[in-house]
Design an enzyme around this catalytic site. Structure first.
Site, PDB file in Angstrom:
ATOM      1  N   GLU B  50       0.807  -1.223   0.000  1.00 52.83           N
ATOM      2  CA  GLU B  50       0.000   0.000   0.000  1.00 52.83           C
ATOM      3  C   GLU B  50       0.843   1.278   0.000  1.00 52.83           C
ATOM      4  OE1 GLU B  50      -0.697  -2.648   1.835  1.00 52.83           O
ATOM      5  OE2 GLU B  50      -2.822  -3.134   1.601  1.00 52.83           O
ATOM      6  N   PHE B 112     -11.757  -7.571  13.234  1.00 51.79           N
ATOM      7  CA  PHE B 112     -10.652  -8.007  12.385  1.00 51.79           C
ATOM      8  C   PHE B 112     -10.325  -6.904  11.368  1.00 51.79           C
ATOM      9  CE2 PHE B 112      -9.257 -10.146   8.424  1.00 51.79           C
ATOM     10  CZ  PHE B 112      -8.005 -10.534   8.888  1.00 51.79           C
ATOM     11  N   GLN B 113      -9.058  -6.585  11.255  1.00 51.79           N
ATOM     12  CA  GLN B 113      -8.565  -5.536  10.362  1.00 51.79           C
ATOM     13  C   GLN B 113      -9.236  -4.192  10.621  1.00 51.79           C
ATOM     14  OE1 GLN B 113      -8.483  -7.048   6.266  1.00 51.79           O
ATOM     15  NE2 GLN B 113      -6.443  -7.860   6.673  1.00 51.79           N
ATOM     16  N   LYS B 162     -17.635  -0.877   5.401  1.00 56.07           N
ATOM     17  CA  LYS B 162     -18.048  -1.843   4.383  1.00 56.07           C
ATOM     18  C   LYS B 162     -19.556  -1.829   4.132  1.00 56.07           C
ATOM     19  CE  LYS B 162     -17.345  -6.587   2.883  1.00 56.07           C
ATOM     20  NZ  LYS B 162     -16.682  -7.870   3.130  1.00 56.07           N
ATOM     21  N   MET B 478      24.321   8.993   2.857  1.00 62.06           N
ATOM     22  CA  MET B 478      24.186  10.235   3.607  1.00 62.06           C
ATOM     23  C   MET B 478      24.450   9.981   5.097  1.00 62.06           C
ATOM     24  SD  MET B 478      23.885  13.388   3.124  1.00 62.06           S
ATOM     25  CE  MET B 478      22.971  14.037   1.737  1.00 62.06           C
TER      26      MET B 478
END
Lengths: 163, 565
Positions: B50, B112-113, B162, B478
């Protein structure tokens, strides 16, 4: 320096956390913060007491204005204004102290709003320093519990904050 | 006719003219994906992580004037996206990120999630919404695009539970949106503009310093016109490169921590500074106390009032859209005959040329080991200066900024504010999709590239012929440079052992891999790579391990206190 900032914002879920999150993320002080819906239920009005240099206060008002939910911001300390805070204080009131406590409440223009045979609950309104003075004036050992709302403020005269 | 929430979302995207949605499916967004599947106006690009989706949408937005769109699922989908969202936020990039959420009745149940998306993203978005009623969905998405793209742009998250995607409603996409709490100013105050002109005309040592605001505000043409009309020296910030043509004589190069000697010296010693769409950040002006040792008047044009007098006290603030303000400024200038003191300007330019004569970007051109600067110079020549160049974060980013001369805006794409390693490759995907015919190079290092290397797979799926220029010095360069300068050469954890064979790695993803070890092979390799118009070519350049980026203003030091070669 101490400043009192009034904010009109959309009465949306999460609007408060946007403001409090802004203050914590940028390291600004919050001495107190109060919020409730206005006469227009779609708007909330918030009073924030904060402190900082002129530069910091300028940034605070700019950053508040930048929040998408914020409609208007006014630093009340820029002009004449009135501020009030409400305190409820439960005190022990037994024997001879009972009369003394009633007298102190009267002197500070407080109201006793709940009574038992052992204690009073006193309601007191005023500036923060008046509330502090009351707590100093009574016997510290007599204080059972205090709760304060934090300051609410409004401009004097025709200084009006509305949409 | 009633349609589902999922259909509302897809139709909103169609109405907004969205070309690509970068995303990754999951439980909470299944109905949305189902609707995407049923149509072909909005194309979906399946990333491999993502973070890559957000960076790709971000690269798409930076290289166009459009809003980038991403779609991720709830919970880990969102938390993976946060780095990308914060990257876009720091650089003011307009994005709309649609996130799935668990069903309304499950919110707060540790489902969940589930994650508190609005809470997690709040400090790194311009605004975010949780949609609780399908009837609000279309208006919310309209607002999201409006907020993302107006004023000072930024990412906006729309969190959709959802069940909302299954609820039905009438679809009516609002034509316009007005919000009483959000009305960005565009026109600058004419009195302030007049004052700015007076200041500029009275200047003996004027200087123009412009940043990302000029790119985002589409004001390069106006900036260039102004600078040329008045004969002023001009510098750009890292985010502002391409805002003024880098090949022009009046351009002094980038300023700041790794800015050129002439740009930093002119910035420090000018008497009137015109700052345009820039924010005086710590990497640009160094120590503010040191900056203020010299007297100067500052004019600051910016769309965000909170950027003005934040780090540096400004004398003439002008809040407004940079293009409109510059336009007004130019009109006022063109109608009057006043011009800056030409004698003073001549003396000032003589001084600047002396500084320029210091040749602060010189490096050892006869080295038998490949110098990273040389690779960027050759990249510039081979691509004719026309490529879109994305970068990751570190030494390679600074060399790309110093050595690739950007003459056009929106061609230099890097994470300036947040400094996100892993940005370059996914950002390049967004750029390549937006400009299928253009040359797109991703300048990176062996450390940064591994932070989002999985996107090589996405590049294969969508046949994105990006040219990866990997400056491989086997160090987090760096970090190593700072350790050399400030930590007594103790290279704590900055050496990368066990690197993959990038050539084989690229090949295993189905791309072309090349390893380049000798300076004389650099140019032919680049030419061959760019001749392969349909292939992603991964060029692994073995570069000098100890090369440092110069000039350098050490942290906490003043702009004129540079370490030079």
């Amino acid at each position: 320096m101490r400043h009192i900032v009034s904010v009109l914002l959309e009465n949306e879920a999460g609007a408060l956390s946007r403001v409090s999150g802004l203050f914590s993320a940028r390291g600004y002080n919050i001495e107190s913060l109060t919020v409730a819906p206005t006469e227009d239920p779609t708007l909330s009005r918030m009073t924030i007491v904060t402190s900082g240099s002129d530069e910091v206060i300028e940034q605070i008002t700019k950053q508040l204005n930048k929040l998408v939910d914020v409609v208007k911001v006014v630093d009340l300390s820029d002009g004449e204004h009135i501020e009030r805070e409400l305190m409820l204080v439960k005190v022990r009131a037994i024997g001879k102290d009972r009369e003394e406590m009633k007298r102190m409440a009267d002197i500070f223009r407080g109201r006793i709003i709940d009574v038992t045979d052992k204690d009073y609950t006193i309601e007191l309104t005023g500036t923060g320093s008046k509330l502090d003075a009351f707590l100093k004036a009574i016997d510290r050992a007599a204080i059972l519990e205090t709760v304060r709302t934090g300051a609410s403020g409004i401009g004097r005269g025709d200084r009006v904050l509305r949409v | 006719m009633q349609v589902t929430g999922a259909e509302v979302v897809v139709r909103c995207l169609q109405e907004e003219g969205v070309e690509y949605v970068f995303g990754y499916p999951g439980g909470a967004v299944l109905f949305l994906y189902d609707e995407l599947f049923k149509q072909n106006k909005v194309k979906h690009v399946l990333v491999r992580h993502e973070q890559g989706a957000i960076h790709a949408a971000d690269g798409y937005a930076r290289s166009t004037e459009k809003v980038g769109v991403a779609l991720v699922t709830s919970g880990p989908g969102v938390t993976n996206a946060v780095t990308g969202i914060a990257t876009a936020y720091m650089d003011s990039i307009p994005l709309v990120v649609i996130t799935g959420q668990v069903p309304t009745q499950a919110i707060g149940q540790d489902a969940f999630q589930e994650s508190d998306t609005v809470g997690i993203t709040r400090p790194c978005v311009k605004h975010n919404f949780l949609v609780k009623d399908v009837k609000d969905l279309a208006m919310t998405i309209k607002k999201a695009f409006y907020i993302a793209s107006t004023g000072r742009p930024g990412p906006v998250v729309v969190d959709i539970p959802k069940d909302i995607t299954t609820h039905k409603t009438e679809f009516d996409y609002p034509e316009k949106v007005t919000m009483r709490s959000y009305n960005p100013v565009t026109r600058g105050h004419s009195g302030q503009i007049k004052k700015a002109i007076q200041m500029l005309m009275g200047a003996k040592r004027p200087m123009v310093y412009s940043g990302g605001g000029v790119i985002l505000g589409g004001a390069s043409r106006e900036l260039t016109k102004l600078v040329r009309l008045l004969g002023l020296p001009c510098t750009n910030t890292l985010m502002g490169l391409g805002g003024y043509p880098a090949t022009d004589r009046q351009f002094l190069g980038m300023l700041g921590m790794h800015g050129t000697y002439e740009a930093n010296m002119a910035m420090q010693h000018c008497d009137v500074l015109l700052a345009i769409g820039a924010r005086f950040d710590d990497r640009v002006i160094g120590n503010p106390k040191h900056f203020f040792q010299e007297e100067r008047t500052i004019i600051h044009i910016d769309i965000d009032p909170s950027s003005i007098s934040k780090r540096v006290k400004v004398d003439v603030p002008i809040v407004g859209n940079v293009r409109e303000v510059l336009d007004d400024l130019l009109k006022q200038l063109e109608s009057s005959k006043v011009r800056p003191d030409s004698e003073a300007l001549k003396t000032w330019w003589t001084q600047i040329e002396l500084w320029r004569g210091r040749d602060c970007l010189k490096y050892d051109r006869s080295s038998p080991i490949i110098k990273p600067q040389y690779v960027i110079q050759k990249l510039y020549e081979v691509t004719g200066g026309n490529a879109y160049v994305t970068s990751d974060v570190g030494q390679h980013q600074m060399w790309a900024a110093q050595f690739y001369k950007f003459d056009q805006p929106r061609h230099w794409i890097n994470s300036g504010g947040l400094g996100t390693m892993g940005f370059g490759l996914p950002a390049a995907m967004g750029v390549q999709l937006a400009h299928p015919e253009a040359q797109v190079a991703c300048v990176t290092g062996e450390a940064s590239i591994q932070m989002c290397i999985q996107e090589l797979s996405t590049c294969k799926q969508y046949r994105l012929p990006i040219k990866v220029v990997n400056l491989n010095n086997k160090y987090m360069g760096m970090v190593r440079q700072w350790q050399e300068f400030f930590h007594g050469n103790r290279y704590a954890e900055s050496y990368m052992d066990a690197l993959p064979d990038f050539v084989k790695l690229a090949e295993s993803y189905g791309h072309v891999g090349m390893r380049i070890d000798k300076p004389e092979d650099v140019e032919p390799a680049l030419m061959e790579a760019f001749a392969r118009k349909d292939d992603l070519v991964f060029m692994d350049f073995t570069t000098d391990q100890t090369e440092n980026v110069f000039p350098m203003v050490p942290g906490g030091k003043g702009l004129s206190e540079m370490i030079l070669v």
